[in-house]
Write a protein that holds these residues in place. Structure first.
Motif, PDB file in Angstrom:
ATOM      1  N   GLU A  18       0.817  -1.140   0.171  1.00 23.44           N
ATOM      2  CA  GLU A  18      -0.227  -0.004   0.420  1.00 23.44           C
ATOM      3  C   GLU A  18       0.676   0.933   0.182  1.00 23.44           C
ATOM      4  O   GLU A  18       0.625   2.519  -0.929  1.00 23.44           O
ATOM      5  N   ASN A  19       1.635   1.066   0.912  1.00 26.47           N
ATOM      6  CA  ASN A  19       2.379   2.753   0.314  1.00 26.47           C
ATOM      7  C   ASN A  19       3.946   2.357  -0.624  1.00 26.47           C
ATOM      8  O   ASN A  19       4.449   1.014   0.286  1.00 26.47           O
ATOM      9  N   CYS A  20       3.281   2.815  -1.739  1.00 21.77           N
ATOM     10  CA  CYS A  20       4.587   2.609  -2.473  1.00 21.77           C
ATOM     11  C   CYS A  20       6.369   2.759  -2.170  1.00 21.77           C
ATOM     12  O   CYS A  20       7.076   1.871  -2.798  1.00 21.77           O
ATOM     13  N   SER A  21       6.633   3.755  -1.210  1.00 23.59           N
ATOM     14  CA  SER A  21       8.269   4.100  -0.896  1.00 23.59           C
ATOM     15  C   SER A  21       8.362   2.934   0.401  1.00 23.59           C
ATOM     16  O   SER A  21       9.672   3.143   0.792  1.00 23.59           O
ATOM     17  N   ASN A  22       7.793   2.278   0.907  1.00 23.57           N
ATOM     18  CA  ASN A  22       8.080   1.050   1.823  1.00 23.57           C
ATOM     19  C   ASN A  22       8.928   0.124   1.650  1.00 23.57           C
ATOM     20  O   ASN A  22       8.264  -1.153   1.299  1.00 23.57           O
ATOM     21  N   GLN A  23      10.508   0.305   1.596  1.00 21.02           N
ATOM     22  CA  GLN A  23      11.671  -0.688   0.990  1.00 21.02           C
ATOM     23  C   GLN A  23      11.112  -1.699   1.374  1.00 21.02           C
ATOM     24  O   GLN A  23      11.528  -3.413   1.243  1.00 21.02           O
ATOM     25  N   ASP A  24      10.949  -2.285   3.408  1.00 22.79           N
ATOM     26  CA  ASP A  24      11.113  -2.914   4.427  1.00 22.79           C
ATOM     27  C   ASP A  24       9.781  -4.172   3.904  1.00 22.79           C
ATOM     28  O   ASP A  24      10.640  -5.060   4.455  1.00 22.79           O
ATOM     29  N   CYS A  25       9.052  -3.286   2.736  1.00 25.92           N
ATOM     30  CA  CYS A  25       7.677  -4.778   2.685  1.00 25.92           C
ATOM     31  C   CYS A  25       8.508  -5.632   1.347  1.00 25.92           C
ATOM     32  O   CYS A  25       7.040  -6.040   0.942  1.00 25.92           O
ATOM     33  N   GLN A  26       9.309  -5.740   0.601  1.00 28.14           N
ATOM     34  CA  GLN A  26       9.156  -5.997  -0.530  1.00 28.14           C
ATOM     35  C   GLN A  26       9.980  -6.902  -0.567  1.00 28.14           C
ATOM     36  O   GLN A  26      11.216  -7.591   0.365  1.00 28.14           O
ATOM     37  N   TRP A  27       9.893  -8.534  -0.848  1.00 26.99           N
ATOM     38  CA  TRP A  27      10.404  -9.473  -1.625  1.00 26.99           C
ATOM     39  C   TRP A  27      12.093  -9.315  -1.400  1.00 26.99           C
ATOM     40  O   TRP A  27      12.577  -8.389  -2.144  1.00 26.99           O
ATOM     41  N   LEU A  97      -6.773  -2.959 -18.654  1.00 25.41           N
ATOM     42  CA  LEU A  97      -5.593  -1.947 -18.495  1.00 25.41           C
ATOM     43  C   LEU A  97      -4.788  -2.013 -18.034  1.00 25.41           C
ATOM     44  O   LEU A  97      -3.351  -1.968 -18.250  1.00 25.41           O
ATOM     45  N   LEU A  98      -5.234  -1.836 -16.762  1.00 25.83           N
ATOM     46  CA  LEU A  98      -3.658  -2.221 -15.375  1.00 25.83           C
ATOM     47  C   LEU A  98      -3.071  -3.863 -15.653  1.00 25.83           C
ATOM     48  O   LEU A  98      -2.499  -3.722 -14.160  1.00 25.83           O
ATOM     49  N   LEU A  99      -3.977  -4.512 -15.825  1.00 24.70           N
ATOM     50  CA  LEU A  99      -3.442  -6.357 -15.449  1.00 24.70           C
ATOM     51  C   LEU A  99      -1.383  -5.860 -15.650  1.00 24.70           C
ATOM     52  O   LEU A  99      -1.084  -6.692 -15.563  1.00 24.70           O
ATOM     53  N   PRO A 100      -0.878  -5.148 -16.877  1.00 22.35           N
ATOM     54  CA  PRO A 100       0.185  -5.665 -16.766  1.00 22.35           C
ATOM     55  C   PRO A 100       1.085  -4.781 -16.076  1.00 22.35           C
ATOM     56  O   PRO A 100       1.638  -5.571 -15.456  1.00 22.35           O
ATOM     57  N   LEU A 101       0.350  -4.282 -15.464  1.00 20.55           N
ATOM     58  CA  LEU A 101       1.540  -3.474 -14.127  1.00 20.55           C
ATOM     59  C   LEU A 101       1.650  -4.274 -12.857  1.00 20.55           C
ATOM     60  O   LEU A 101       2.593  -4.550 -12.163  1.00 20.55           O
ATOM     61  N   ASP A 102       0.096  -5.061 -13.222  1.00 17.68           N
ATOM     62  CA  ASP A 102      -0.165  -6.173 -12.055  1.00 17.68           C
ATOM     63  C   ASP A 102       1.178  -7.342 -12.249  1.00 17.68           C
ATOM     64  O   ASP A 102       1.356  -7.542 -11.006  1.00 17.68           O
ATOM     65  N   LEU A 103       0.784  -7.708 -13.235  1.00 22.16           N
ATOM     66  CA  LEU A 103       2.192  -8.607 -13.836  1.00 22.16           C
ATOM     67  C   LEU A 103       3.195  -8.311 -13.867  1.00 22.16           C
ATOM     68  O   LEU A 103       4.597  -8.920 -12.809  1.00 22.16           O
ATOM     69  N   TYR A 104       3.833  -6.877 -13.660  1.00 21.94           N
ATOM     70  CA  TYR A 104       5.207  -6.471 -13.234  1.00 21.94           C
ATOM     71  C   TYR A 104       5.295  -6.510 -11.905  1.00 21.94           C
ATOM     72  O   TYR A 104       6.537  -7.164 -11.471  1.00 21.94           O
ATOM     73  N   LYS A 105       4.010  -5.773 -11.815  1.00 24.37           N
ATOM     74  CA  LYS A 105       4.486  -6.153  -9.688  1.00 24.37           C
ATOM     75  C   LYS A 105       5.186  -7.668  -9.314  1.00 24.37           C
ATOM     76  O   LYS A 105       5.187  -7.875  -8.213  1.00 24.37           O
ATOM     77  N   LEU A 106       3.932  -8.200 -10.177  1.00 22.67           N
ATOM     78  CA  LEU A 106       4.496  -9.683  -9.794  1.00 22.67           C
ATOM     79  C   LEU A 106       5.588 -10.422  -9.887  1.00 22.67           C
ATOM     80  O   LEU A 106       6.137 -11.077  -8.646  1.00 22.67           O
ATOM     81  N   TRP A 107       5.985  -9.904 -11.420  1.00 18.98           N
ATOM     82  CA  TRP A 107       7.453 -10.347 -12.236  1.00 18.98           C
ATOM     83  C   TRP A 107       8.430  -9.724 -10.699  1.00 18.98           C
ATOM     84  O   TRP A 107       9.654 -10.606 -11.102  1.00 18.98           O
ATOM     85  N   ARG A 108       8.822  -8.426 -10.650  1.00 23.33           N
ATOM     86  CA  ARG A 108       9.644  -7.478 -10.001  1.00 23.33           C
ATOM     87  C   ARG A 108       9.500  -6.781  -9.167  1.00 23.33           C
ATOM     88  O   ARG A 108       8.818  -5.399  -9.406  1.00 23.33           O
ATOM     89  N   THR A 110      10.809  -5.855  -5.885  1.00 25.58           N
ATOM     90  CA  THR A 110      11.251  -5.134  -5.441  1.00 25.58           C
ATOM     91  C   THR A 110      12.017  -3.846  -6.558  1.00 25.58           C
ATOM     92  O   THR A 110      12.602  -3.071  -5.616  1.00 25.58           O
ATOM     93  N   SER A 111      11.462  -3.951  -7.758  1.00 26.89           N
ATOM     94  CA  SER A 111      11.597  -2.639  -8.490  1.00 26.89           C
ATOM     95  C   SER A 111      10.085  -1.807  -9.012  1.00 26.89           C
ATOM     96  O   SER A 111       9.572  -2.511  -9.251  1.00 26.89           O
ATOM     97  N   TRP A 112      10.210  -0.975  -8.466  1.00 31.18           N
ATOM     98  CA  TRP A 112       8.919   0.432  -9.621  1.00 31.18           C
ATOM     99  C   TRP A 112       9.359   1.505 -10.494  1.00 31.18           C
ATOM    100  O   TRP A 112      10.544   2.351  -9.467  1.00 31.18           O
ATOM    101  N   PRO A 113      10.451   1.317 -11.437  1.00 35.09           N
ATOM    102  CA  PRO A 113      10.542   1.841 -12.055  1.00 35.09           C
ATOM    103  C   PRO A 113      10.009   3.471 -12.790  1.00 35.09           C
ATOM    104  O   PRO A 113      10.774   4.286 -13.229  1.00 35.09           O
ATOM    105  N   LEU A 114       8.601   3.498 -12.393  1.00 35.34           N
ATOM    106  CA  LEU A 114       7.524   4.650 -12.725  1.00 35.34           C
ATOM    107  C   LEU A 114       7.371   5.481 -11.561  1.00 35.34           C
ATOM    108  O   LEU A 114       6.970   6.304 -11.841  1.00 35.34           O
ATOM    109  N   GLY A 115       7.998   5.476 -10.591  1.00 35.75           N
ATOM    110  CA  GLY A 115       8.329   6.128  -9.698  1.00 35.75           C
ATOM    111  C   GLY A 115       6.828   6.336  -8.257  1.00 35.75           C
ATOM    112  O   GLY A 115       6.219   6.066  -8.473  1.00 35.75           O
ATOM    113  N   ASP A 116       6.539   6.773  -7.663  1.00 39.75           N
ATOM    114  CA  ASP A 116       5.866   6.994  -6.354  1.00 39.75           C
ATOM    115  C   ASP A 116       4.439   7.709  -7.144  1.00 39.75           C
ATOM    116  O   ASP A 116       3.740   7.005  -6.698  1.00 39.75           O
TER     117      ASP A 116
END
Length: 182
Positions: A18-27, A97-108, A110-116
């Motif tokens: 939920e908090n995109c900038s929280n790095q402690d919550c990532q795998w 149209l938002l499903l590809p972003l969900d897939l990206y979040k599942l595969w990667r 730890t990284s979100w290149p598009l910003g907060d």
């Protein structure tokens, strides 16, 4: 209410913190291939989920685009029921149209290149269109209830103009209700 990141694997459960900038919550990347569920590795599960997402996207895009085209190209199909269905198809298209972003979040995870900002915008849009779809189903059911139980009164109450105004209010309500919740 917490941030949703009390669990160290919360990105697996929710798809994205939920908090995109929280790095402690990532795998951690090293855990990615090692997690197993019922004898299947996480890689195999992600491949299955990806195939299902792609199929959902293809059939969903096709069905919703055809629904919109049929309603808007055929004037006799512009009754209040079909106006609800076409508006709901627009909402469903946005979800798809938002499903590809969900897939990206599942595969990667730890990284979100598009910003907060883009992260929060996609989460807002996803919640907004989901809420909008729920409102469409609710009001379409109410409209059908009125048409079946009180058909004469429904003929005068359920006009195209009122339906269009109500659909606009549904979209505004979904966006503002989501904004107040977040």
């Amino acid at each position: 209410m917490g941030s949703g990141c009390e669990d160290e694997n919360c990105s697996l459960a929710s798809g994205f913190a939920e908090n995109c900038s929280n790095q402690d919550c990532q795998w951690e990347e090293s855990d990615f291939g090692m997690i197993e569920l019922g004898g299947l590795s996480m890689f195999h599960i992600l491949v299955c989920v990806t195939v299902i997402y792609i199929l959902l996207m293809l059939f969903g895009l096709l069905g919703n685009i055809l629904t919109i085209l049929v309603v808007w190209l055929r004037p006799h199909m512009r009754s209040s029921t079909y106006l609800y269905l076409s508006s709901m198809a627009v909402s469903d298209l946005l979800i798809l149209l938002l499903l590809p972003l969900d897939l990206y979040k599942l595969w990667r995870p730890t990284s979100w290149p598009l910003g907060d900002l883009v992260c929060k915008l996609t989460m807002f849009l996803s919640e907004c269109v989901t809420f909008c779809t729920i409102l469409h189903i609710t009001f379409l059911s109410l409209e059908r209830y009125l048409a079946v139980c009180w058909p004469i009164a429904a003929k005068t109450l359920l006009t195209r103009r009122r339906t269009r105004a109500l659909i606009g209010c549904l979209w505004l309500g979904a966006c503002s209700g989501n904004h107040l919740e977040n």
